[in-house]
Design an enzyme around this catalytic site. Structure first.
Site, PDB file in Angstrom:
ATOM      1  N   SER A   1     -18.763 -11.860   7.052  1.00  0.00           N
ATOM      2  CA  SER A   1     -19.794 -12.790   6.644  1.00  0.00           C
ATOM      3  C   SER A   1     -19.492 -14.073   6.736  1.00  0.00           C
ATOM      4  CB  SER A   1     -19.960 -12.489   5.089  1.00  0.00           C
ATOM      5  OG  SER A   1     -18.870 -13.108   4.129  1.00  0.00           O
TER       6      SER A   1
ATOM      7  N   TRP B   1     -12.243   0.493  -6.483  1.00  0.00           N
ATOM      8  CA  TRP B   1     -10.745   0.688  -6.695  1.00  0.00           C
ATOM      9  C   TRP B   1     -10.612   0.493  -8.173  1.00  0.00           C
ATOM     10  CZ3 TRP B   1      -9.426   3.374  -3.245  1.00  0.00           C
ATOM     11  CH2 TRP B   1      -9.352   3.169  -1.619  1.00  0.00           C
TER      12      TRP B   1
ATOM     13  N   GLY C   1      -9.676 -17.017  -7.999  1.00  0.00           N
ATOM     14  CA  GLY C   1     -10.129 -15.580  -7.167  1.00  0.00           C
ATOM     15  C   GLY C   1     -10.883 -16.024  -6.088  1.00  0.00           C
TER      16      GLY C   1
ATOM     17  N   ASP D   1       0.853  -1.141  -0.012  1.00  0.00           N
ATOM     18  CA  ASP D   1       0.094   0.260   0.005  1.00  0.00           C
ATOM     19  C   ASP D   1       0.912   1.478   0.070  1.00  0.00           C
ATOM     20  OD1 ASP D   1      -2.603  -0.927  -0.064  1.00  0.00           O
ATOM     21  OD2 ASP D   1      -2.471  -1.798   1.731  1.00  0.00           O
TER      22      ASP D   1
ATOM     23  N   ASP E   1      -7.372  -3.536  -5.043  1.00  0.00           N
ATOM     24  CA  ASP E   1      -6.888  -2.195  -4.587  1.00  0.00           C
ATOM     25  C   ASP E   1      -5.667  -1.860  -5.011  1.00  0.00           C
ATOM     26  OD1 ASP E   1      -8.343  -4.361  -3.078  1.00  0.00           O
ATOM     27  OD2 ASP E   1      -8.178  -3.217  -1.124  1.00  0.00           O
TER      28      ASP E   1
ATOM     29  N   ARG F   1     -16.482  -1.859  -2.603  1.00  0.00           N
ATOM     30  CA  ARG F   1     -15.148  -0.823  -2.682  1.00  0.00           C
ATOM     31  C   ARG F   1     -14.165  -1.444  -3.523  1.00  0.00           C
ATOM     32  NH1 ARG F   1     -14.355  -0.247   2.604  1.00  0.00           N
ATOM     33  NH2 ARG F   1     -12.361  -1.326   3.062  1.00  0.00           N
TER      34      ARG F   1
ATOM     35  N   THR G   1     -12.677 -13.885  -2.523  1.00  0.00           N
ATOM     36  CA  THR G   1     -12.912 -12.529  -1.846  1.00  0.00           C
ATOM     37  C   THR G   1     -11.914 -12.398  -0.532  1.00  0.00           C
ATOM     38  OG1 THR G   1     -14.439 -10.894  -1.126  1.00  0.00           O
ATOM     39  CG2 THR G   1     -14.688 -13.157  -0.287  1.00  0.00           C
TER      40      THR G   1
END
Ligand code: GLY
Length: 392
Positions: A356, A241, A223, A105, A165, A237, A225
């Site tokens: 979740s 991104w 892939g 980041d 992101d 979000r 999450t």
């Protein structure tokens, strides 16, 4: 499908007075916050709507410095410049001493604080810190798979993945190439976005948050999450991104294939907005759901649309500018803090993380302000009030 570009026509957009008032309100809150948040930074998310002071740690502190720079640009007041410069020194110390920088980041942290300082004021400390951060980011580039590894120890199998992101971290590398003449930074960024675009976009134009690669062969594998509701859902979000990240890479690379990708993922975002245009935290949820919203996703998407609109053909420019303007008005009306007693943040109704059944997150910053929501809200407002030069 919750919205179409046709159904968006019924919403009102902003006007100059509304933008000016909203920006002034935001600047006033930032000014008042300087007393608590100059030697310290704002925590990533508010608790009961109030940020607490934190050291320069986590991936989020650059957003607060970015807000101070926007306040400086809007007013010219030296209190903002002086506070932001103190924070730029802290960012140099952070990268010199490798404090909490073992992840990707660096763009979130260093573009909005240090690149901004260099671009706005020629601040050499900012330039030096941002180039060190770019080096740190470039080291995370993996030749096998041609992507920037987001988290964890380099090459470890359980962390051999990219996340959407990261597209917002790429401008730091493009900028580093511009100022040093060393093309290797931009090459890594361009390879990363090429790889990411091949794997994170699903056939319905929703996106995966993260994508794994085989560390032996570099082949994309699957892939999953991290912060979305399900492996196959669209984390709001993450989709945002994608929108802004693609627009920023286009701004540097001018590769036409990113225009088409931008339209696909932005249209998906708009078509899944609920009645009041404030996205739920995941597009599994729609109007009437008791699940929380993520206003920050909307502020990020608005900035991406305002950026990309500069490069589109005129009919499309208008379509995305109109939609962005209506989304911004919804943020001003439903989420902006208007009374400092209510919050020391700028934008209510964000969600940092929501647990979740299929993700591994715990609830954090649910229905709270978060610093990136605040930053992108201010960026959207300054973009609407003048021809703003990017910090990215
Ligand atoms: N980049 C981490 C997040 O959006 O929560």
């Amino acid at each position: 499908m919750a919205q179409t570009f046709e159904s968006m026509k019924k919403y009102k957009g902003t006007d100059k007075t509304m933008i000016k008032t909203a920006l002034n309100q935001a600047v006033d809150i930032v000014r008042e916050n300087l007393a608590d948040f100059t030697g310290h930074f704002q925590s990533s998310n508010s608790i009961n709507q109030f940020y607490e002071p934190t050291e320069n740690v986590e991936w989020t502190t650059g957003f607060w410095t970015g807000e101070i720079w926007i306040a400086y640009e809007s007013t010219g007041e030296k209190c903002f410049k002086e506070a932001a410069e103190i924070q730029v020194d802290s960012f140099l110390n952070r990268i010199n001493n490798k404090i909490d920088v073992n992840y990707h980041d660096m763009g979130f942290l260093y573009s909005l604080s240090c690149v901004a300082a260099y671009k706005l004021c020629g601040n050499e400390t900012g330039k030096k810190a941002a180039l060190l951060a770019a080096d740190n980011l470039a080291k995370r580039y993996r030749e096998k798979g041609k992507f920037i590894q987001a988290w964890g120890d380099l090459d470890s199998k359980d962390n051999y993945r990219l996340i959407i992101d990261c597209l917002l971290n790429l401008p730091l590398l493009y900028w580093a190439t511009e100022v040093t003449g060393d093309n290797s930074y931009a090459e890594k960024a361009e390879n990363h976005i090429k790889t990411a675009m091949k794997c994170v976009i699903r056939p319905d134009n929703s996106t995966y948050h993260t994508y794994f690669f085989d560390p032996e062969t570099g082949e994309p594998t699957y892939g999953v999450t991290h912060q979305g509701n399900r492996n196959n859902s669209a984390w709001a979000r993450g989709q945002a991104w994608g929108i802004y990240g693609v627009a920023l890479s286009y701004a540097y690379l001018k590769d036409p294939k990113y225009i088409e990708i931008f339209e696909r993922i932005t249209d998906y975002f708009i078509e899944h907005l609920p009645e009041d245009l404030i996205a739920y935290w995941d597009f599994d949820f729609d109007t009437g759901s008791p699940e929380p919203r993520d206003s920050s996703a909307v502020s990020i998407a608005v900035c991406g649309m305002l950026e990309m609109a500069k490069y589109l053909e005129p009919s499309k420019t208008q379509k995305y500018l109109d939609a962005a303007d209506k989304m911004l008005r919804a943020l001003i009306e439903h989420c902006a803090v208007k009374d400092k007693k209510e919050s020391n943040g700028l934008l209510l109704h964000g969600t940092y993380a929501r647990g979740s059944k299929e993700n591994t997150c715990s609830d954090r910053g649910v229905d709270e302000c978060n610093t990136w929501g605040d930053y992108f809200y201010m960026e959207a407002l300054i973009r609407k009030s003048k021809a703003w030069k990017l910090y990215w």
